[in-house]
Motif scaffolding. Structure first.
Motif, PDB file in Angstrom:
ATOM      1  N   THR A 112       7.197 -17.542   8.684  1.00 62.43           N
ATOM      2  CA  THR A 112       8.067 -18.157   9.689  1.00 62.43           C
ATOM      3  C   THR A 112       8.625 -19.485   9.195  1.00 62.43           C
ATOM      4  OG1 THR A 112       6.785 -17.096  11.444  1.00 62.43           O
ATOM      5  CG2 THR A 112       8.214 -18.929  12.078  1.00 62.43           C
ATOM      6  N   ALA A 148      11.290 -18.734   6.630  1.00 64.23           N
ATOM      7  CA  ALA A 148      12.493 -18.177   7.254  1.00 64.23           C
ATOM      8  C   ALA A 148      13.329 -19.273   7.899  1.00 64.23           C
ATOM      9  CB  ALA A 148      12.106 -17.122   8.280  1.00 64.23           C
ATOM     10  N   ALA A 166      16.925 -20.642   6.527  1.00 64.13           N
ATOM     11  CA  ALA A 166      18.065 -20.492   7.434  1.00 64.13           C
ATOM     12  C   ALA A 166      18.790 -21.818   7.607  1.00 64.13           C
ATOM     13  CB  ALA A 166      17.588 -19.954   8.783  1.00 64.13           C
ATOM     14  N   LEU A 212      15.974 -19.193  16.918  1.00 63.27           N
ATOM     15  CA  LEU A 212      14.705 -18.487  16.729  1.00 63.27           C
ATOM     16  C   LEU A 212      14.356 -17.720  17.997  1.00 63.27           C
ATOM     17  CD1 LEU A 212      11.969 -18.009  15.176  1.00 63.27           C
ATOM     18  CD2 LEU A 212      11.132 -20.040  16.378  1.00 63.27           C
ATOM     19  N   VAL A 261      16.678 -15.952  13.472  1.00 60.43           N
ATOM     20  CA  VAL A 261      15.346 -15.713  12.927  1.00 60.43           C
ATOM     21  C   VAL A 261      14.525 -15.003  13.994  1.00 60.43           C
ATOM     22  CG1 VAL A 261      13.253 -16.776  12.021  1.00 60.43           C
ATOM     23  CG2 VAL A 261      15.487 -17.726  11.419  1.00 60.43           C
ATOM     24  N   ASP A 271      10.957 -13.772  14.797  1.00 59.18           N
ATOM     25  CA  ASP A 271       9.552 -13.862  14.420  1.00 59.18           C
ATOM     26  C   ASP A 271       8.790 -12.673  15.003  1.00 59.18           C
ATOM     27  OD1 ASP A 271       7.508 -15.172  13.063  1.00 59.18           O
ATOM     28  OD2 ASP A 271       6.886 -16.292  14.840  1.00 59.18           O
ATOM     29  N   ILE A 317      17.089 -12.950   9.722  1.00 56.84           N
ATOM     30  CA  ILE A 317      15.843 -13.001   8.959  1.00 56.84           C
ATOM     31  C   ILE A 317      14.703 -12.677   9.919  1.00 56.84           C
ATOM     32  CG2 ILE A 317      14.304 -14.352   7.503  1.00 56.84           C
ATOM     33  CD1 ILE A 317      16.606 -16.161   6.783  1.00 56.84           C
TER      34      ILE A 317
END
Length: 610
Positions: free
Chosen positions: A361, A364, A368, A380, A436, A438, A481
């Motif tokens: 994380t 990422a 980013a 996120l 992103v 997660d 991502i």
């Protein structure tokens, strides 16, 4: 020939001399109103490079006029040409083009002495900037009207075979809705009638002379300019009974060579589509950067279409990975980061997967921000088992009206649509934006992504959305991502559709950059290597690589003060392994405790050859 219109003027580039002309009531060969350029008007001596290819008719007319002496060197304005007689052209744009030596929108270029554009004086014109439209004509009741009718005869049409005669240009949508409901009640479904009302209203009341029109045929995009009003005529099978005159460019642009954002808009399956959001990409077709920049400069910043074309061409880039970035992230070599960057650029979507504590994380988010130019371009979201499409993209949610305090369900954007809208804004399309996700494997991905699954693979297409009914495409500058914890769920369990849409990059204590990450961090922070030796010994005792322990648990300042290492081992690492071996009857403390690990390391050091 008298005219009810005022005299119009056109100033040549770089604050040059002013040409004059008159709009006529007489119609040209394709139905547009003719325009008369006055004798003694200045003419630009040179042409832009694309003019002979894209505007062949205006180029031929200009060459013919010069050959016949109707345009010759000026004695009034040194360095310019001038017209020796009044010259009647088929449209205001043609009149502007022979003077300027380039494609021109005569409905905005010609203005009165007090600055009002010619378009304001036309019947049923509406105020506001010109727009760009797509009208489909390659399969109208099985016929390609583009090749058979539109290009040869200079027009664009819309089928309205059941619409009564006498419907006027400028009709309101309410009036049109009544007519369509009556005329098509037994012919079309409610949904089909709704789409027809939108198409007819656009064609009859929103389009105007000077607007750009596009169409697709035989794999090429054709571009033209609307030059006149709507005409309702009788046509075979009602395939083309609503018509507008158009000056088409003489070239087609291969569909597969078009910018991705333009392809997305062109994939919308309606008969008439508003392309104004990508008008810059259309305006720039067939014209070089130098030519566009020159036209913007000539117009002193007033050439909005050319300026939009230049802005649309600003190149989307991902920064290259650097040694400084590798040093900051403690990555073993910059080549690994460069490969990650290249995968992102090629596929737009990657997943970082590995055991807990491997920094997925953090990496990422940091990458980013680096590739996107800052946290403002990064959003996120964390998936969980109850996460849904409505949470992720759009859905009905209760919202309170701030005035009445009433609560009602309204369509609300989720994080993906929010970041997509930001990325698609004019002026943002050359800036990378990142979503992103997660713990991406903790949700039901088919349920969460819905029809967006298709867009992850086919970025040049659009889809109709479930709730809002909008046509939506993922912007080319939106990158995704994801992170995946393999202790939660093995990567082998991810379905084939998901694997095809993402590139997968492993972060594992077995391999770099994770394997040596803790040692590099300890060295940078000035700590000894003991905790790295302990972690290596611990992972050597864990048979399943998906459950090996990542270095992040030990990369905290508190771990290396006082009894911080023992506390982290007792409260974070051993409970993780207790869960892994639950029900197996293994003494986790004896196998993985610090005392056991230290004894093994000491024994190995003692037995090591001198």
């Amino acid at each position: 020939m008298d005219s009810p219109y005022p005299e119009f003027q056109l100033r040549l580039p770089y604050n040059g001399p002013v040409a004059r002309g008159q709009l006529l009531t007489e119609k040209g060969t394709n139905g547009s109103q003719k325009f008369r350029v006055s004798a003694g008007s200045p003419v630009r001596p040179e042409e832009v490079p694309s003019f002979p290819a894209t505007m062949k008719s205006s180029h031929r007319l200009r060459e013919s006029l010069r050959a016949d002496g109707l345009i010759r060197e000026s004695t009034t304005w040194p360095g310019y040409l001038e017209t020796t007689e009044d010259i009647t052209c088929n449209s205001p744009s043609a009149g502007a083009e022979i003077l300027l030596g380039r494609a021109a929108n005569g409905y905005t270029e010609w203005k009165t002495a007090d600055g009002r554009p010619l378009a304001d004086f036309l019947k049923a014109s509406w105020y506001g900037p010109n727009r760009t439209w797509l009208v489909r004509g390659s399969n109208v009741a099985g016929l390609d009207l583009v090749q058979r009718l539109w290009l040869p005869r200079g027009l664009v049409s819309l089928a309205a075979n059941h619409l009564r005669e006498g419907v006027e240009q400028g009709v309101s949508k309410d009036e049109l809705r009544t007519l369509v409901e009556e005329d098509y009640e037994s012919v079309l479904t409610y949904s089909q009638r709704t789409h027809l009302i939108e198409a007819l209203h656009t064609f009859l009341s929103r389009m105007k002379p000077g607007d750009t029109v596009c169409t697709i045929s035989n794999g090429d995009l054709y571009v033209g300019e609307i030059t006149g009003d709507v005409e309702q005529v009788a046509s075979e099978g009602g395939r083309s009974n609503l018509r507008r005159p158009v000056e088409w460019r003489n070239v087609g642009y291969p569909y597969l060579d078009l910018p991705e954002a333009l392809q997305q808009k062109l994939s919308i399956q309606h008969d008439v589509v508003d392309l104004t959001s990508v008008e810059g990409m259309v305006a720039g077709l067939g014209r070089s950067d130098e030519e566009l920049a020159e036209e913007v400069e000539e117009a002193d910043g007033e050439s909005s279409a050319e300026l939009a074309a230049l802005m649309a061409r600003r190149e989307l880039k991902l920064p290259e990975a650097t040694d400084d970035l590798a040093k900051e992230l403690l990555v073993h070599e910059v080549g690994w980061l460069q490969e990650l960057r290249d995968l992102l650029w090629e596929d737009r979507q990657i997943i970082l997967y590995g055991p807990p504590g491997t920094g997925k994380t953090y990496l990422a988010l940091r990458l980013a921000e680096y590739f996107g130019g800052g946290p403002e371009q990064v959003k996120l979201v964390q998936f969980h088992p109850s996460y849904s499409y409505e949470d992720f993209f759009e859905g009905f949610r209760p919202q309170e009206d701030p005035r009445t305090r009433d609560v009602a369900f309204r369509i609300t954007d989720g994080p993906l649509r929010e970041i997509a809208n930001a990325a698609a804004q004019e002026g943002n399309r050359h800036i990378p934006h990142f979503l992103v996700i997660d713990e991406i494997n903790r949700a039901n991905l088919a349920k969460v992504f819905g029809e967006l699954y298709f867009l992850l693979e086919y970025r040049s297409r659009s889809v109709r959305l479930t709730y809002s009914g909008d046509d939506f495409a993922l912007p080319p500058n939106l990158f995704v991502i994801g992170t995946m914890n393999t202790a939660d769920r093995s990567i082998a369990l991810v379905d084939a559709a998901m694997r095809r849409r993402f590139s997968f990059l492993e972060l594992s204590p077995r391999t770099e950059p994770t394997r040596g990450l803790l040692r590099r961090w300890l060295d940078r922070e000035g700590h000894g290597p003991e905790s790295a030796d302990l972690l290596d010994e611990l992972n050597s005792r864990i048979g399943d690589p998906d459950f090996q322990v990542g270095p992040s648990y030990l990369m905290k300042p508190g771990v290396h003060r006082g009894d911080g290492l023992a506390r982290a081992w007792r409260t974070k690492i051993l409970p993780l392994l207790e869960e892994h071996h639950y029900g197996e009857g293994i003494d986790v403390e004896h196998r993985y405790g610090l005392a056991s690990l230290r004894a093994a390391i000491s024994s190995a050091d003692t037995n090591a050859p001198a």
